[in-house]
Write an enzyme that holds these catalytic residues in place. Sequence first.
Site, mmCIF file in Angstrom:
data_model
loop_
_atom_site.group_PDB
_atom_site.id
_atom_site.type_symbol
_atom_site.label_atom_id
_atom_site.label_comp_id
_atom_site.label_asym_id
_atom_site.label_seq_id
_atom_site.Cartn_x
_atom_site.Cartn_y
_atom_site.Cartn_z
ATOM 1 N N THR A 185 7.026 109.803 44.458
ATOM 2 C CA THR A 185 7.170 108.449 43.895
ATOM 3 C C THR A 185 5.900 108.178 43.103
ATOM 4 O O THR A 185 4.830 108.674 43.453
ATOM 5 C CB THR A 185 7.309 107.378 44.987
ATOM 6 O OG1 THR A 185 6.142 107.435 45.796
ATOM 7 C CG2 THR A 185 8.524 107.599 45.837
ATOM 8 N N GLU A 334 13.260 107.480 47.307
ATOM 9 C CA GLU A 334 13.462 107.678 48.747
ATOM 10 C C GLU A 334 14.931 107.666 49.157
ATOM 11 O O GLU A 334 15.258 108.003 50.292
ATOM 12 C CB GLU A 334 12.737 106.562 49.530
ATOM 13 C CG GLU A 334 11.217 106.684 49.523
ATOM 14 C CD GLU A 334 10.562 106.025 48.318
ATOM 15 O OE1 GLU A 334 11.231 105.844 47.277
ATOM 16 O OE2 GLU A 334 9.375 105.692 48.406
ATOM 17 N N LYS A 443 4.455 83.713 44.065
ATOM 18 C CA LYS A 443 4.399 82.783 45.202
ATOM 19 C C LYS A 443 3.759 81.477 44.761
ATOM 20 O O LYS A 443 2.547 81.381 44.668
ATOM 21 C CB LYS A 443 3.630 83.415 46.354
ATOM 22 C CG LYS A 443 4.396 84.578 46.948
ATOM 23 C CD LYS A 443 3.615 85.296 48.025
ATOM 24 C CE LYS A 443 4.457 86.454 48.555
ATOM 25 N NZ LYS A 443 3.687 87.628 48.903
ATOM 26 N N TRP A 448 9.066 80.992 46.693
ATOM 27 C CA TRP A 448 9.135 82.228 45.927
ATOM 28 C C TRP A 448 9.891 82.021 44.618
ATOM 29 O O TRP A 448 10.955 81.407 44.588
ATOM 30 C CB TRP A 448 9.861 83.312 46.727
ATOM 31 C CG TRP A 448 9.073 83.821 47.889
ATOM 32 C CD1 TRP A 448 7.802 83.448 48.260
ATOM 33 C CD2 TRP A 448 9.488 84.803 48.839
ATOM 34 N NE1 TRP A 448 7.413 84.132 49.373
ATOM 35 C CE2 TRP A 448 8.418 84.978 49.758
ATOM 36 C CE3 TRP A 448 10.644 85.570 49.003
ATOM 37 C CZ2 TRP A 448 8.482 85.880 50.825
ATOM 38 C CZ3 TRP A 448 10.711 86.460 50.061
ATOM 39 C CH2 TRP A 448 9.641 86.610 50.958
HETATM 40 P P1 ADP Z 1 8.931 104.602 41.012
HETATM 41 O O1 ADP Z 1 8.360 103.525 41.914
HETATM 42 O O2 ADP Z 1 8.299 105.916 41.135
HETATM 43 O O3 ADP Z 1 9.277 104.149 39.651
HETATM 44 P P2 ADP Z 1 11.644 104.640 42.005
HETATM 45 O O4 ADP Z 1 12.540 105.077 40.942
HETATM 46 O O5 ADP Z 1 11.813 105.203 43.332
HETATM 47 O O6 ADP Z 1 10.277 104.995 41.624
HETATM 48 O O7 ADP Z 1 11.650 103.072 42.038
HETATM 49 C C1 ADP Z 1 12.477 102.404 42.932
HETATM 50 C C2 ADP Z 1 12.351 100.934 42.723
HETATM 51 O O8 ADP Z 1 12.842 100.554 41.453
HETATM 52 C C3 ADP Z 1 13.144 100.106 43.689
HETATM 53 O O9 ADP Z 1 12.485 99.980 44.919
HETATM 54 C C4 ADP Z 1 13.278 98.797 42.935
HETATM 55 O O10 ADP Z 1 12.133 97.996 43.081
HETATM 56 C C5 ADP Z 1 13.380 99.255 41.502
HETATM 57 N N1 ADP Z 1 14.779 99.278 41.079
HETATM 58 C C6 ADP Z 1 15.628 100.319 41.095
HETATM 59 N N2 ADP Z 1 16.841 99.964 40.635
HETATM 60 C C7 ADP Z 1 16.770 98.652 40.312
HETATM 61 C C8 ADP Z 1 17.693 97.695 39.807
HETATM 62 N N3 ADP Z 1 18.936 98.010 39.491
HETATM 63 N N4 ADP Z 1 17.252 96.427 39.639
HETATM 64 C C9 ADP Z 1 15.981 96.081 39.936
HETATM 65 N N5 ADP Z 1 15.076 96.944 40.411
HETATM 66 C C10 ADP Z 1 15.450 98.212 40.601
#
Ligand code: ADP
Length: 544
Positions: A185, A334, A443, A448
Site C-alpha cells: 500500500t 488489503e 472536524k 464531521w
Molecule cells: P493506496 O492507499 O495505496 O492508494 P488503496 O488503493 O488500497 O491504496 O486505497 C484504498 C482506499 O481508497 C480506500 O481505503 C478508500 O479510502 C479509497 N477508495 C477506494 N475506492 C473508493 C471509492 N469508490 N470511493 C471513495 N474512496 C475510495
Amino acid sequence: MQGLMQRTPLLLSSLITHAAANHAGTEIVSQTVEGPIARSTWGEVAERAGKLAGALRRLGVGEGDRVATLAWNTSRHLELYFGVTGIGAVLHTVNPRLFLPQIEYMLRHAEDSYVFFDIGFAEIIAEVAPNVPSLRGLIALTDRAHMPSLALPNLLCYEDLLGAESDAHPWPTLDENAASILCYTSGTTGNPKGVLYSHRALLLHSFCAAAADGLAVSCLDSGLLVVPLFHANAWGVPFAAAMVGAKLVLPGPRLDGASLFSLMQTERCTFAAGVPTVWFGFFDYIDRNRAALDLTTIRLDRVLCGGSAAPRALIKRFDEEFGAFLLHAWGMTETSPIATLGRLLPKHIGLDREARYDIQAKQGRPVYGVEIRVVDAEGRPLPRDGRSVGALMVRGPWVTAGYFKGEGGVVIDAEHWFNTGDVATMDEDGYVTLTDRAKDIIKSGGEWISSIELENAAVGHPDVLEAAAIGVAHPKWVERPLLLIRCKEGAVLDKATMLDFLADKVARWWLPDDVIVVEELPHTATGKLSKVTLRKAYANHLAP
Ligand code: ADP
C-alpha cells in the site's frame, strides 16, 4: 462425513491454462513502451508465460522467492502475472510512480531476487538496484534492439531469456494458500506495508469480478485495462478476463485522453477500468476535441471505477455520452481489492436517470465473499439507516489477515474484522456511502464534514475539472473546510460563484470558509488527491 469431490487446489495457473485451451485466439493488445501497438493472444501469453517459468527456474528462482516488476500494462507484464505465480514464486508489483526511496525500501523489504523493468524505468533501476543486496539480476522487458545501456552487472534481456527456452512444462501443483502476489500500500503515512495475496484469495476474487453482478465480463468483451497492473492486481480484471477469455487492451505508458480514446475506438472496447482521475483527463480531451471526434464509434458498455470516489458528474457523463454504466467500486489493496460494487437492485429498474445516478454515486453493496459492517467508537454495529456514520470493517477470504513480515502488528480483531480506516454509512439495502478516510474527515466544532461529499458537489459545476476539500486549523471551530478547485481549460470561477453553486447542495455550515482556484492538484502514486500535501501547504490558511 467428508464430501467426495476432488480437492483440486485453487491456483492462478488454472486460469491461464483454461484461457489457452479455450480462448487461445482471443487478442491481447498492448501499447508498447517501445512505440508500436503489439498484438498477442491468450494462447501466446500462456506459451510465453510457460517459457518465462522455464527461464526463472534456470535463474534459480524457486517457490516463495520474490520477483519484482516495475512496468506498465503490456502483454509482457501480463506474462509475468502468470509465469512468476505459476511456479510458486511471488510477483511483487512495484508502483514506478513512487519516490525512489520508497521503491528502494520496498525492494529491500521484499528481498526481491530479480526485477523485471520497462526500459523507461532504466534510470530508476540504475539508482536503486545497487542498494538492494538481495537482487541477483535485472531484466529489461524488451528485445535486444531496445536494450538500455546500463552499466550494471547481471542485466538481461527479456526476449533473449524467453528465446532460449523450448517448450513449456506443465504448471506445478502448489498449495492454494501459498503466496502469489505481493503489493505494497502506498503508505501516505509511515512506510509502505506489503499485502501478500494467496492463490486461493485471488482465484475466488476472480469469480466475483467476472460475475454478472460484478463486472459481468465475458468472452464477447474487449476490456481497456487502464488501472495499472501494479495497483492491487489491476482490480483482479486480468484474472477475470483469463477466466472467461475476454480480450484485453493494455495502454502501456500512455494514459492520456487521446490515447485512451483511440484504443477504445480501434479495439472496440466494451468495458474499461480506471480511477476517476484518468476519466477526468479522458473527458477533458473529448471536450477540447469534440468537433474532430466521432463518439458514435465508441462501444463502451460499462466502466469499473474506484480507488477514490466517482463523482455523480462523471457517472452522468459516461451515461449521456456513451450510454455506459459506471460501476462504482470500493475496495483497497488489503481487500484484493473488490469489496463493494454499485450494481442496481430490481426496485431501481425504471428509475429516472437522475435518481439512478444518486444510487450509482454510492460506493455500492457488499459482494459475496466480503462481509461488511459499520461500527461506532466502541465497535458496536450501527443501524443500516444511511445516516449513522462509523468505521467501515471488512472480513472474508480475500481480505488481509496481516501485513508481510508482521509490519503494523495485529490488524484484525478476534472475529477477523479488519478496520479499513474508512468512515461510512450503510443504508437498508446495504449500499455503503464513503464519507471519508478517517484521517481526511473535516472536524468542525465537534461535528464531521465529509470531504468527499463537498468534492463531489463541487465537481458538479460544469467549469470544474477536479476539487479537493481539506480541513484546516480554525481558531474557533478547530477545523473548517477549505476548497481547492482546478478549472477546465479557459474557464474562470471565483469564490462567490462556487459558494453560490454549493449553497443548495450541502448543509449551510458545511460551506467552505474559502475557495481557492489552483492550476494543479497534487496526487499520490495511485492517482488519489494527496491531502497530506495540501494540508501541509494550507495549514495556516485560516489562521487569524
Ligand atoms: P493506496 O492507499 O495505496 O492508494 P488503496 O488503493 O488500497 O491504496 O486505497 C484504498 C482506499 O481508497 C480506500 O481505503 C478508500 O479510502 C479509497 N477508495 C477506494 N475506492 C473508493 C471509492 N469508490 N470511493 C471513495 N474512496 C475510495
